[in-house]
Design a protein around this motif. Structure first.
Motif, PDB file in Angstrom:
ATOM      1  N   VAL A 131       0.852  -1.197   0.000  1.00 56.83           N
ATOM      2  CA  VAL A 131       0.000   0.000   0.000  1.00 56.83           C
ATOM      3  C   VAL A 131       0.885   1.242   0.000  1.00 56.83           C
ATOM      4  O   VAL A 131       1.812   1.355   0.811  1.00 56.83           O
ATOM      5  N   LEU A 132       0.599   2.168  -0.901  1.00 51.84           N
ATOM      6  CA  LEU A 132       1.319   3.445  -0.970  1.00 51.84           C
ATOM      7  C   LEU A 132       0.593   4.455  -0.084  1.00 51.84           C
ATOM      8  O   LEU A 132      -0.488   4.934  -0.424  1.00 51.84           O
ATOM      9  N   LEU A 133       1.206   4.786   1.054  1.00 43.66           N
ATOM     10  CA  LEU A 133       0.515   5.606   2.047  1.00 43.66           C
ATOM     11  C   LEU A 133       0.320   7.052   1.606  1.00 43.66           C
ATOM     12  O   LEU A 133      -0.572   7.738   2.116  1.00 43.66           O
ATOM     13  N   GLU A 134       1.154   7.539   0.703  1.00 41.59           N
ATOM     14  CA  GLU A 134       0.957   8.880   0.156  1.00 41.59           C
ATOM     15  C   GLU A 134       0.253   8.832  -1.193  1.00 41.59           C
ATOM     16  O   GLU A 134       0.014   9.872  -1.804  1.00 41.59           O
ATOM     17  N   GLY A 135      -0.037   7.627  -1.645  1.00 46.49           N
ATOM     18  CA  GLY A 135      -0.664   7.485  -2.945  1.00 46.49           C
ATOM     19  C   GLY A 135       0.318   7.737  -4.079  1.00 46.49           C
ATOM     20  O   GLY A 135       1.529   7.650  -3.900  1.00 46.49           O
ATOM     21  N   PHE A 136      -0.215   8.048  -5.233  1.00 45.15           N
ATOM     22  CA  PHE A 136       0.618   8.352  -6.403  1.00 45.15           C
ATOM     23  C   PHE A 136       0.645   9.860  -6.617  1.00 45.15           C
ATOM     24  O   PHE A 136      -0.191  10.597  -6.080  1.00 45.15           O
ATOM     25  N   PHE A 137       1.609  10.324  -7.416  1.00 43.05           N
ATOM     26  CA  PHE A 137       1.801  11.768  -7.561  1.00 43.05           C
ATOM     27  C   PHE A 137       1.559  12.269  -8.984  1.00 43.05           C
ATOM     28  O   PHE A 137       1.537  13.462  -9.220  1.00 43.05           O
ATOM     29  N   HIS A 138       1.399  11.354  -9.939  1.00 42.21           N
ATOM     30  CA  HIS A 138       1.183  11.758 -11.321  1.00 42.21           C
ATOM     31  C   HIS A 138       0.402  10.649 -12.014  1.00 42.21           C
ATOM     32  O   HIS A 138       0.563   9.463 -11.698  1.00 42.21           O
ATOM     33  N   GLN A 139      -0.409  11.029 -12.963  1.00 43.98           N
ATOM     34  CA  GLN A 139      -1.202  10.027 -13.677  1.00 43.98           C
ATOM     35  C   GLN A 139      -0.326   8.974 -14.346  1.00 43.98           C
ATOM     36  O   GLN A 139      -0.730   7.807 -14.464  1.00 43.98           O
ATOM     37  N   ASP A 140       0.891   9.355 -14.748  1.00 41.71           N
ATOM     38  CA  ASP A 140       1.793   8.401 -15.387  1.00 41.71           C
ATOM     39  C   ASP A 140       2.250   7.292 -14.436  1.00 41.71           C
ATOM     40  O   ASP A 140       2.786   6.273 -14.885  1.00 41.71           O
ATOM     41  N   ASN A 147       0.996  -4.449  -9.019  1.00 43.93           N
ATOM     42  CA  ASN A 147      -0.038  -4.798  -8.042  1.00 43.93           C
ATOM     43  C   ASN A 147       0.105  -3.992  -6.758  1.00 43.93           C
ATOM     44  O   ASN A 147       0.001  -4.519  -5.660  1.00 43.93           O
ATOM     45  N   PHE A 148       0.354  -2.671  -6.898  1.00 42.23           N
ATOM     46  CA  PHE A 148       0.394  -1.778  -5.749  1.00 42.23           C
ATOM     47  C   PHE A 148      -1.010  -1.262  -5.467  1.00 42.23           C
ATOM     48  O   PHE A 148      -1.792  -1.011  -6.386  1.00 42.23           O
ATOM     49  N   GLN A 149      -1.312  -1.078  -4.191  1.00 45.71           N
ATOM     50  CA  GLN A 149      -2.564  -0.457  -3.781  1.00 45.71           C
ATOM     51  C   GLN A 149      -2.283   1.009  -3.438  1.00 45.71           C
ATOM     52  O   GLN A 149      -1.227   1.320  -2.876  1.00 45.71           O
TER      53      GLN A 149
END
Length: 359
Positions: free
Chosen positions: A76-85, A94-96
């Motif tokens: 799980v990425l706790l900060e989420g993603f930073f760009h649509q790419d 398979n990252f959440q």
């Protein structure tokens, strides 16, 4: 002769994970490995957490390092993603991802993906760092359910701001707010960090997120890991490289801010802020040599620290081991002496420190 060494006790790590299970027996465990597993070595630690149900990291490069190291558990990425790419990378590995703001949600909705991604929706219940406002929750939740780019199960998460203080009512308020917001939403819930696991069982939910406690360090105010049946995973040691005689009233180290009141001996040890030891540790901060405590004398240098070992020196000699923190000397105590927190000390271990992993 190797000098600064971080000994990593993998049996202590397994013990601490078992303690998490004792505190939260009905919850799955998302082991937090961000910041190089709190300074303990990201991939090595993950490889010895077979009993964890999932891993959590802050950023995508940490998650990729875990996959490169052969780890296949959910991440799980706790900060989420930073760009649509970033989204195709998440899907391929398979990252959440956490979703915590409008920009992320819009990017997910607009992406062209071959399959959906597993998402956690983070709610701001009072930390005021990341998370959607309570008034935004239903809108975000419905949009995530509507997009083909998110899996149907939308898990829900929040983060405690004051769980380390059992006398602060804020955590109970956050739990109550979260519970009221997620009524009718049957997906998995995740609230509790290490302090929440230990002190706030009402916030355990289906998942818990142990971080600091897994490494044997207390997340609670004014306690040590031992108080919660935790075992320190890291033992930071070095060696004595010189012994010096110092007369009374002579200044020691940069600025000469420490002066002995009588003739004494100093053990110069190979450790300093270049190794990650806190520069602002006060005079008298303890180290352990041959099973006995001695106090630091003078300011911390980049590579060396002076320790007052007394006029008789107790038989201490060049080459003797010096414990900077570990089972004999809690890192929580060193943090207090340096006016900081244990998290910072562990995360600041420098690359030149050697790591030894002990089963």
């Amino acid at each position: 002769m190797r000098l600064a060494i971080a000994e990593i006790n993998l049996q202590a790590l397994a013990h601490n994970l078992a303690q998490v299970r004792q505190f939260a027996p009905n919850s799955k465990v998302m082991a937090v490995l961000k910041a190089n597993a709190y300074g303990h070595g990201l991939v090595k630690i993950a490889q010895h957490l077979n009993d964890a149900d999932a891993f959590a990291v802050a950023r995508i490069d940490e998650a990729l390092a875990l996959r490169a190291g052969g780890l296949t558990k959910p991440i799980v990425l706790l900060e989420g993603f930073f760009h649509q790419d970033d989204l195709p990378i998440l899907l391929a590995n398979n990252f959440q991802t956490i979703i915590h703001d409008e920009n992320q949600l819009r990017a997910l909705e607009n992406a062209k993906l071959d399959a959906p991604i597993s998402c956690w929706l983070k709610i701001n219940t009072g930390m005021h760092r990341l998370g959607v406002a309570p008034t935004q929750l239903n809108d975000f939740y419905q949009r995530l359910q509507a997009t083909n780019n998110a899996k149907d199960t939308i898990n829900l998460m929040t983060h405690f701001s004051s769980a380390d203080d059992v006398n602060d009512p804020k955590t109970a308020e956050q739990i109550a707010l979260f519970d009221s917001l997620v009524q009718g939403k049957q997906q998995a819930h995740c609230l509790a960090n290490s302090a929440g696991i230990i002190a706030w069982p009402a916030g355990h939910g289906e998942w818990v997120r142990p971080g600091l406690m897994m490494y044997g360090v207390s997340p609670m105010l004014n306690t040590s890991g031992k108080d919660h049946q935790l075992k320190p995973v890291m033992r930071l040691t070095t060696k004595v490289i010189a012994i010096r005689d110092v007369d009374a009233a002579q200044g020691v180290g940069y600025g000469g801010s420490w002066q002995s009141t009588q003739p004494t001996k100093l053990a110069v040890v190979a450790m300093g802020y270049g190794d990650g030891y806190p520069r602002h540790a006060k005079h008298g901060t303890p180290v352990v040599i041959a099973g006995k405590r001695y106090g630091i004398a003078g300011n911390i240098s980049m590579d060396m620290i002076s320790v007052d070992i007394g006029e008789n020196a107790d038989g201490i000699k060049v080459g003797d081991e010096v414990v900077m923190w570990g089972p004999e000397l809690p890192v929580e105590e060193i943090a207090q002496c340096a006016d900081t927190i244990s998290y910072e000390l562990l995360c600041n271990i420098a690359p030149r420190v050697s790591y030894e992993y002990q089963r």
